[in-house]
Design a protein around this motif. Structure first.
Motif, PDB file in Angstrom:
ATOM      1  N   MET A 292      50.346  45.997  32.712  1.00  0.00           N
ATOM      2  CA  MET A 292      50.177  46.068  34.150  1.00  0.00           C
ATOM      3  C   MET A 292      48.695  45.850  34.475  1.00  0.00           C
ATOM      4  O   MET A 292      47.836  46.503  33.908  1.00  0.00           O
ATOM      5  CB  MET A 292      50.637  47.437  34.644  1.00  0.00           C
TER       6      MET A 292
ATOM      7  N   HIS B 210      45.825  46.182  37.239  1.00  0.00           N
ATOM      8  CA  HIS B 210      45.506  46.939  38.447  1.00  0.00           C
ATOM      9  C   HIS B 210      44.511  46.137  39.272  1.00  0.00           C
ATOM     10  O   HIS B 210      43.413  45.828  38.786  1.00  0.00           O
ATOM     11  CB  HIS B 210      44.941  48.312  38.085  1.00  0.00           C
TER      12      HIS B 210
ATOM     13  N   ARG C 127      42.750  45.594  43.329  1.00  0.00           N
ATOM     14  CA  ARG C 127      42.569  45.987  44.722  1.00  0.00           C
ATOM     15  C   ARG C 127      42.983  44.795  45.570  1.00  0.00           C
ATOM     16  O   ARG C 127      42.987  43.660  45.080  1.00  0.00           O
ATOM     17  CB  ARG C 127      41.145  46.442  44.968  1.00  0.00           C
TER      18      ARG C 127
ATOM     19  N   ILE D  15      51.270  42.924  38.639  1.00  0.00           N
ATOM     20  CA  ILE D  15      50.110  43.528  39.297  1.00  0.00           C
ATOM     21  C   ILE D  15      50.562  44.810  39.981  1.00  0.00           C
ATOM     22  O   ILE D  15      51.646  44.861  40.567  1.00  0.00           O
ATOM     23  CB  ILE D  15      49.560  42.565  40.376  1.00  0.00           C
ATOM     24  N   GLU D  16      49.715  45.822  39.923  1.00  0.00           N
ATOM     25  CA  GLU D  16      49.893  47.016  40.745  1.00  0.00           C
ATOM     26  C   GLU D  16      48.684  47.134  41.658  1.00  0.00           C
ATOM     27  O   GLU D  16      47.537  47.060  41.194  1.00  0.00           O
ATOM     28  CB  GLU D  16      50.025  48.284  39.903  1.00  0.00           C
TER      29      GLU D  16
ATOM     30  N   VAL E  70      45.906  48.874  43.737  1.00  0.00           N
ATOM     31  CA  VAL E  70      45.186  50.139  43.647  1.00  0.00           C
ATOM     32  C   VAL E  70      44.150  50.227  44.760  1.00  0.00           C
ATOM     33  O   VAL E  70      43.798  49.235  45.391  1.00  0.00           O
ATOM     34  CB  VAL E  70      44.503  50.310  42.271  1.00  0.00           C
TER      35      VAL E  70
ATOM     36  N   ASP F  49      38.985  48.218  40.376  1.00  0.00           N
ATOM     37  CA  ASP F  49      40.165  47.857  39.604  1.00  0.00           C
ATOM     38  C   ASP F  49      39.769  47.235  38.271  1.00  0.00           C
ATOM     39  O   ASP F  49      38.618  47.354  37.839  1.00  0.00           O
ATOM     40  CB  ASP F  49      41.039  46.913  40.425  1.00  0.00           C
ATOM     41  N   ASP F  50      40.716  46.565  37.632  1.00  0.00           N
ATOM     42  CA  ASP F  50      40.453  45.962  36.324  1.00  0.00           C
ATOM     43  C   ASP F  50      39.386  44.867  36.395  1.00  0.00           C
ATOM     44  O   ASP F  50      38.631  44.683  35.443  1.00  0.00           O
ATOM     45  CB  ASP F  50      41.748  45.396  35.733  1.00  0.00           C
TER      46      ASP F  50
ATOM     47  N   GLY G  86      50.072  51.120  45.271  1.00  0.00           N
ATOM     48  CA  GLY G  86      51.215  51.315  44.391  1.00  0.00           C
ATOM     49  C   GLY G  86      52.214  50.179  44.367  1.00  0.00           C
ATOM     50  O   GLY G  86      53.093  50.156  43.498  1.00  0.00           O
TER      51      GLY G  86
ATOM     52  N   ARG H 124      53.932  46.875  43.452  1.00  0.00           N
ATOM     53  CA  ARG H 124      53.902  46.043  42.246  1.00  0.00           C
ATOM     54  C   ARG H 124      54.450  44.676  42.586  1.00  0.00           C
ATOM     55  O   ARG H 124      55.452  44.569  43.292  1.00  0.00           O
ATOM     56  CB  ARG H 124      54.723  46.679  41.138  1.00  0.00           C
TER      57      ARG H 124
END
Length: 141
Positions: free
Chosen positions: A1, A3, A5, A41-42, A44, A48-49, A89, A91
Protein backbone atom coordinates in the motif's frame (compact mmCIF):
# COMPACT_ATOMS: atom_id res chain seq x y z
CA UNK A 1 0.00 0.00 0.00
CA UNK A 2 1.34 3.41 -1.00
CA UNK A 3 0.39 6.26 1.31
CA UNK A 4 -0.21 9.54 -0.56
CA UNK A 5 -1.51 12.93 0.42
CA UNK A 6 -4.07 14.29 -2.03
CA UNK A 7 -1.91 16.73 -3.97
CA UNK A 8 0.54 13.94 -4.81
CA UNK A 9 -2.25 12.43 -6.91
CA UNK A 10 -1.49 15.35 -9.24
CA UNK A 11 2.29 15.22 -8.88
CA UNK A 12 2.42 11.58 -9.92
CA UNK A 13 0.86 12.53 -13.28
CA UNK A 14 3.91 14.48 -14.42
CA UNK A 15 6.76 13.01 -12.38
CA UNK A 16 9.66 12.59 -14.79
CA UNK A 17 12.61 11.88 -12.51
CA UNK A 18 13.31 15.35 -11.13
CA UNK A 19 13.09 16.33 -7.48
CA UNK A 20 14.49 18.07 -4.45
CA UNK A 21 17.48 15.75 -3.95
CA UNK A 22 18.99 12.47 -5.15
CA UNK A 23 17.37 10.65 -2.20
CA UNK A 24 14.01 12.19 -3.06
CA UNK A 25 14.27 11.09 -6.71
CA UNK A 26 15.36 7.54 -5.79
CA UNK A 27 12.44 7.23 -3.38
CA UNK A 28 9.96 8.65 -5.91
CA UNK A 29 11.29 6.30 -8.62
CA UNK A 30 10.55 3.34 -6.33
CA UNK A 31 7.04 4.68 -5.68
CA UNK A 32 6.46 5.32 -9.40
CA UNK A 33 7.44 1.71 -10.15
CA UNK A 34 5.03 0.44 -7.51
CA UNK A 35 2.23 2.63 -8.86
CA UNK A 36 2.97 1.46 -12.39
CA UNK A 37 2.74 -2.14 -11.20
CA UNK A 38 -0.77 -1.45 -9.87
CA UNK A 39 -0.14 -1.11 -6.14
CA UNK A 40 -3.06 0.50 -4.34
CA UNK A 41 -2.97 4.01 -2.84
CA UNK A 42 -4.35 5.03 0.53
CA UNK A 43 -5.04 8.73 1.06
CA UNK A 44 -3.37 10.15 4.17
CA UNK A 45 -3.30 13.46 5.96
CA UNK A 46 0.08 15.19 6.03
CA UNK A 47 3.47 13.86 4.98
CA UNK A 48 3.35 10.63 3.00
CA UNK A 49 5.64 8.11 1.31
CA UNK A 50 6.80 10.69 -1.26
CA UNK A 51 7.61 13.23 1.47
CA UNK A 52 9.70 10.76 3.50
CA UNK A 53 13.18 11.88 2.33
CA UNK A 54 12.37 15.52 3.16
CA UNK A 55 11.26 14.94 6.73
CA UNK A 56 14.79 15.11 8.14
CA UNK A 57 15.03 18.81 7.22
CA UNK A 58 14.66 21.36 10.04
CA UNK A 59 11.42 22.78 8.62
CA UNK A 60 10.16 20.52 5.82
CA UNK A 61 7.75 22.26 3.49
CA UNK A 62 5.55 19.14 3.73
CA UNK A 63 4.20 20.45 7.01
CA UNK A 64 3.33 24.00 5.86
CA UNK A 65 -0.25 25.26 5.85
CA UNK A 66 0.08 26.06 2.14
CA UNK A 67 0.64 22.36 1.42
CA UNK A 68 -2.42 21.42 3.47
CA UNK A 69 -4.42 23.90 1.35
CA UNK A 70 -2.91 22.33 -1.78
CA UNK A 71 -4.15 18.93 -0.55
CA UNK A 72 -7.71 20.22 -0.09
CA UNK A 73 -7.82 21.70 -3.59
CA UNK A 74 -6.35 18.57 -5.15
CA UNK A 75 -8.77 16.29 -3.29
CA UNK A 76 -11.71 18.29 -4.58
CA UNK A 77 -10.49 18.44 -8.19
CA UNK A 78 -9.22 14.85 -8.45
CA UNK A 79 -12.43 13.64 -6.86
CA UNK A 80 -14.46 15.55 -9.46
CA UNK A 81 -12.41 14.08 -12.30
CA UNK A 82 -12.75 10.53 -10.96
CA UNK A 83 -16.32 10.83 -9.70
CA UNK A 84 -15.46 9.89 -6.13
CA UNK A 85 -14.73 11.57 -2.84
CA UNK A 86 -11.02 11.81 -1.99
CA UNK A 87 -10.88 11.76 1.80
CA UNK A 88 -8.62 10.40 4.51
CA UNK A 89 -8.44 6.60 4.31
CA UNK A 90 -9.84 6.26 0.78
CA UNK A 91 -8.10 3.52 -1.17
CA UNK A 92 -7.81 3.56 -4.92
CA UNK A 93 -5.83 2.12 -7.74
CA UNK A 94 -4.44 4.07 -10.66
CA UNK A 95 -5.29 1.94 -13.66
CA UNK A 96 -4.82 3.02 -17.28
CA UNK A 97 -8.34 4.49 -17.54
CA UNK A 98 -7.98 6.58 -14.37
CA UNK A 99 -4.50 7.71 -15.30
CA UNK A 100 -5.73 8.79 -18.74
CA UNK A 101 -8.70 10.65 -17.23
CA UNK A 102 -6.51 12.39 -14.65
CA UNK A 103 -3.86 13.40 -17.18
CA UNK A 104 -6.47 14.71 -19.62
CA UNK A 105 -8.06 16.82 -16.87
CA UNK A 106 -4.65 18.05 -15.76
CA UNK A 107 -3.69 19.02 -19.33
CA UNK A 108 -7.00 20.91 -19.70
CA UNK A 109 -6.31 22.76 -16.43
CA UNK A 110 -9.25 21.21 -14.57
CA UNK A 111 -7.12 20.17 -11.60
CA UNK A 112 -4.40 22.82 -11.50
CA UNK A 113 -5.61 25.12 -8.69
CA UNK A 114 -3.58 23.05 -6.24
CA UNK A 115 -0.50 23.78 -8.33
CA UNK A 116 -0.61 27.56 -7.90
CA UNK A 117 2.54 28.68 -6.13
CA UNK A 118 4.27 25.30 -6.46
CA UNK A 119 7.94 25.44 -7.43
CA UNK A 120 7.37 22.59 -9.89
CA UNK A 121 4.30 24.03 -11.67
CA UNK A 122 6.21 25.17 -14.78
CA UNK A 123 7.92 21.81 -15.18
CA UNK A 124 4.59 20.01 -14.81
CA UNK A 125 3.01 22.30 -17.39
CA UNK A 126 5.86 21.53 -19.80
CA UNK A 127 5.44 17.78 -19.22
CA UNK A 128 1.68 18.00 -19.82
CA UNK A 129 2.11 20.15 -22.94
CA UNK A 130 4.64 17.60 -24.19
CA UNK A 131 2.05 14.84 -24.04
CA UNK A 132 3.43 13.44 -20.75
CA UNK A 133 6.53 12.13 -22.51
CA UNK A 134 9.13 10.69 -20.13
CA UNK A 135 6.84 10.31 -17.13
CA UNK A 136 7.66 7.53 -14.69
CA UNK A 137 4.14 6.39 -13.73
CA UNK A 138 2.57 4.30 -16.49
CA UNK A 139 -0.35 2.11 -15.39
CA UNK A 140 -0.56 -1.40 -16.76
CA UNK A 141 -3.24 -1.93 -19.39
Amino acid sequence: MIHLRPHHLLCLLTYAGKGYSADFVQNYDRIAARLSAGEEIEIVDGPDDICAPLLTEDAPHCRRDSVVERDALAARDVGALLGLEITLGVRLGIDAARLTRLRAGFARGESRLACLGCDWADLCTDVAQGGFAGVRVAAQL
